[in-house]
Design a protein around this motif. Structure first.
Motif, PDB file in Angstrom:
ATOM      1  N   GLU A 130       0.831  -1.205   0.000  1.00 20.80           N
ATOM      2  CA  GLU A 130       0.000   0.000   0.000  1.00 20.80           C
ATOM      3  C   GLU A 130       0.868   1.257   0.000  1.00 20.80           C
ATOM      4  O   GLU A 130       0.583   2.228  -0.699  1.00 20.80           O
ATOM      5  CB  GLU A 130      -0.914  -0.020   1.214  1.00 20.80           C
ATOM      6  CG  GLU A 130      -1.710   1.247   1.440  1.00 20.80           C
ATOM      7  CD  GLU A 130      -2.412   1.232   2.780  1.00 20.80           C
ATOM      8  OE1 GLU A 130      -2.293   2.229   3.517  1.00 20.80           O
ATOM      9  OE2 GLU A 130      -3.069   0.219   3.099  1.00 20.80           O
ATOM     10  N   LEU A 142      -8.329   9.159   0.593  1.00 18.42           N
ATOM     11  CA  LEU A 142      -9.199   8.118   0.046  1.00 18.42           C
ATOM     12  C   LEU A 142     -10.144   7.577   1.111  1.00 18.42           C
ATOM     13  O   LEU A 142     -11.354   7.468   0.886  1.00 18.42           O
ATOM     14  CB  LEU A 142      -8.352   6.977  -0.534  1.00 18.42           C
ATOM     15  CG  LEU A 142      -9.116   5.719  -0.983  1.00 18.42           C
ATOM     16  CD1 LEU A 142     -10.006   6.040  -2.175  1.00 18.42           C
ATOM     17  CD2 LEU A 142      -8.156   4.585  -1.309  1.00 18.42           C
ATOM     18  N   PHE A 147     -13.450   8.281  -1.342  1.00 22.04           N
ATOM     19  CA  PHE A 147     -14.248   7.108  -1.715  1.00 22.04           C
ATOM     20  C   PHE A 147     -15.738   7.393  -1.561  1.00 22.04           C
ATOM     21  O   PHE A 147     -16.539   7.082  -2.448  1.00 22.04           O
ATOM     22  CB  PHE A 147     -13.849   5.898  -0.863  1.00 22.04           C
ATOM     23  CG  PHE A 147     -14.556   4.639  -1.285  1.00 22.04           C
ATOM     24  CD1 PHE A 147     -14.164   3.954  -2.428  1.00 22.04           C
ATOM     25  CD2 PHE A 147     -15.638   4.151  -0.557  1.00 22.04           C
ATOM     26  CE1 PHE A 147     -14.823   2.804  -2.828  1.00 22.04           C
ATOM     27  CE2 PHE A 147     -16.299   3.000  -0.949  1.00 22.04           C
ATOM     28  CZ  PHE A 147     -15.894   2.328  -2.092  1.00 22.04           C
ATOM     29  N   ASN A 194      -8.028  -2.772  -9.318  1.00 21.14           N
ATOM     30  CA  ASN A 194      -8.437  -1.505  -8.708  1.00 21.14           C
ATOM     31  C   ASN A 194      -9.401  -1.739  -7.560  1.00 21.14           C
ATOM     32  O   ASN A 194      -9.299  -1.103  -6.494  1.00 21.14           O
ATOM     33  CB  ASN A 194      -9.090  -0.603  -9.762  1.00 21.14           C
ATOM     34  CG  ASN A 194      -8.100  -0.069 -10.772  1.00 21.14           C
ATOM     35  OD1 ASN A 194      -6.918   0.068 -10.475  1.00 21.14           O
ATOM     36  ND2 ASN A 194      -8.569   0.227 -11.978  1.00 21.14           N
ATOM     37  N   VAL A 198      -8.395  -0.770  -3.572  1.00 17.44           N
ATOM     38  CA  VAL A 198      -9.219   0.154  -2.787  1.00 17.44           C
ATOM     39  C   VAL A 198      -9.893  -0.588  -1.639  1.00 17.44           C
ATOM     40  O   VAL A 198      -9.936  -0.095  -0.497  1.00 17.44           O
ATOM     41  CB  VAL A 198     -10.265   0.836  -3.685  1.00 17.44           C
ATOM     42  CG1 VAL A 198     -11.228   1.683  -2.841  1.00 17.44           C
ATOM     43  CG2 VAL A 198      -9.584   1.701  -4.734  1.00 17.44           C
ATOM     44  N   MET A 202      -9.459   0.214   2.414  1.00 19.91           N
ATOM     45  CA  MET A 202     -10.611   0.578   3.239  1.00 19.91           C
ATOM     46  C   MET A 202     -10.782  -0.393   4.404  1.00 19.91           C
ATOM     47  O   MET A 202     -11.021   0.020   5.549  1.00 19.91           O
ATOM     48  CB  MET A 202     -11.874   0.601   2.380  1.00 19.91           C
ATOM     49  CG  MET A 202     -11.886   1.662   1.296  1.00 19.91           C
ATOM     50  SD  MET A 202     -11.967   3.354   1.923  1.00 19.91           S
ATOM     51  CE  MET A 202     -13.657   3.396   2.524  1.00 19.91           C
ATOM     52  N   PHE A 211     -17.073   0.681   2.680  1.00 16.36           N
ATOM     53  CA  PHE A 211     -16.701   0.162   1.361  1.00 16.36           C
ATOM     54  C   PHE A 211     -17.784  -0.757   0.808  1.00 16.36           C
ATOM     55  O   PHE A 211     -18.286  -0.544  -0.297  1.00 16.36           O
ATOM     56  CB  PHE A 211     -15.365  -0.581   1.458  1.00 16.36           C
ATOM     57  CG  PHE A 211     -14.969  -1.282   0.182  1.00 16.36           C
ATOM     58  CD1 PHE A 211     -14.458  -0.555  -0.880  1.00 16.36           C
ATOM     59  CD2 PHE A 211     -15.105  -2.655   0.045  1.00 16.36           C
ATOM     60  CE1 PHE A 211     -14.095  -1.191  -2.068  1.00 16.36           C
ATOM     61  CE2 PHE A 211     -14.746  -3.294  -1.132  1.00 16.36           C
ATOM     62  CZ  PHE A 211     -14.231  -2.561  -2.190  1.00 16.36           C
TER      63      PHE A 211
END
Length: 334
Positions: A130, A142, A147, A194, A198, A202, A211
């Motif tokens: 990360e 994010l 997000f 992707n 993400v 999260m 999420f």
């Protein structure tokens, strides 16, 4: 088939050919004349097949082929989309194509879900990755802002159109590039990578509820459409690798026509997904209600495939275009 007396055959059928010529030349036709045009077209196509098989005469074959070609163009020019045609597409052609090709896209779906799950688990257990992908400031932005705000920062109508265009483009690429094989796998990998990146970020920062609460309402149907497109694209690739009893050109043509059917239908399904993403995902509804709407949409789609599609396939529907739009072929008996 034994040879026929060509002169006698021409004398017996010339009136049908002349009548078809007359119908083709007419700029406007009544409903009865339009029906007669189709009947005469099929009749003359049979005559052409008989001549080719039993008394091949180059000049006559060329004349009948030209006449049929002009008749086919005339029929296509007069073909006006109707509600009946639209209804048939969504109750017969599209669901039948999805059902017949189910193992391709179900395999694609299962494989991508598995890869996504493995990537998310691995990324969550390796936080150093990360740090190589995003700076601490970007991660913080994010997790705490970007997000969630992505789904509500634009007007819902404009956002729905943007989402639909983006997803339709990705799906169209998966199908269009299917003939090459590898580009489809790359597109699918980028999509799930992707999502996994993400998602792992999260979850690792204790925002997993946010999420999943924002992804699942629209993501179930949206990603299913993308995986359907990927599966159809891979089927297109396989059609010329392993054409079966057909020639490679014929197998690719048939798979390509069915792929177009699926692409057109997916555009509508993705529009529904886009509406859910724009109006349901960012709504103030409880998380369980938003997810329930997403699950319902997915269940309805699967029921559409395995109930409506199975019934259409059992009636002989393949998802291919109508036989009247293909080249002139007619079965004859000896």
């Amino acid at each position: 088939m034994p040879r026929i007396d060509l002169d006698a055959y021409v004398a017996a059928n010339a009136r049908s050919w002349v009548r078809l010529e007359e119908l083709v030349k007419q700029r406007r036709r009544t409903g009865a004349e339009a029906d007669e045009l189709v009947d005469r077209y099929q009749q003359v196509a049979t005559h052409l097949s008989v001549v080719r098989t039993s008394a091949p005469d180059g000049e006559l074959v060329a004349h009948l082929s030209s006449l049929l070609g002009r008749a086919r163009i005339s029929m296509l020019a007069a073909r006006v989309p109707s509600w009946r045609g639209v209804a048939r597409f969504f109750t017969e052609q599209f669901p039948a194509a999805l059902y017949r090709l189910r193992w391709w896209w179900l395999g694609c779906l299962a494989g991508n879900v598995l890869v996504t799950g493995i990537m998310m688990i691995w990324l969550a257990q390796h936080p150093a990755v990360e740090q190589n992908l995003l700076s601490p400031e970007q991660v913080d932005q994010l997790v705490n802002n970007d997000f969630e705000s992505y789904y509500s920062e634009n007007a819902a109508g404009a956002f729905a159109a943007h989402v639909w265009l983006n997803n339709a483009w990705v799906s169209a690429l998966c199908i269009a590039l299917g003939i090459l094989g590898l580009p489809v796998l790359w597109l699918l990998f980028q999509n799930v990578a992707n999502l996994a990146i993400v998602g792992s970020i999260m979850v690792r920062h204790d925002r997993g509820d946010l999420f999943w609460g924002l992804i699942l309402p629209h993501g179930l149907l949206e990603l299913t459409c993308v995986f359907v497109a990927g599966g159809i694209g891979l089927r297109l690739f396989w059609s010329w690798i392993e054409p079966g009893a057909l020639s490679r050109a014929a197998a690719l043509a048939r798979a390509g026509r069915t792929a177009v059917t699926v692409a057109l239908g997916l555009a509508v399904v993705l529009a529904i997904s886009g509406v859910i993403e724009a109006f349901v995902t960012p709504s103030p509804l409880p998380t369980w209600a938003r997810i329930a709407i997403g699950v319902l949409a997915e269940v309805v789609f699967l029921a559409y495939v395995f109930v409506v599609g199975r019934a259409a396939a059992s009636r002989g529907e393949t998802g291919d275009v109508s036989a009247t739009l293909l080249e002139d072929r007619a079965a004859t008996q000896a």
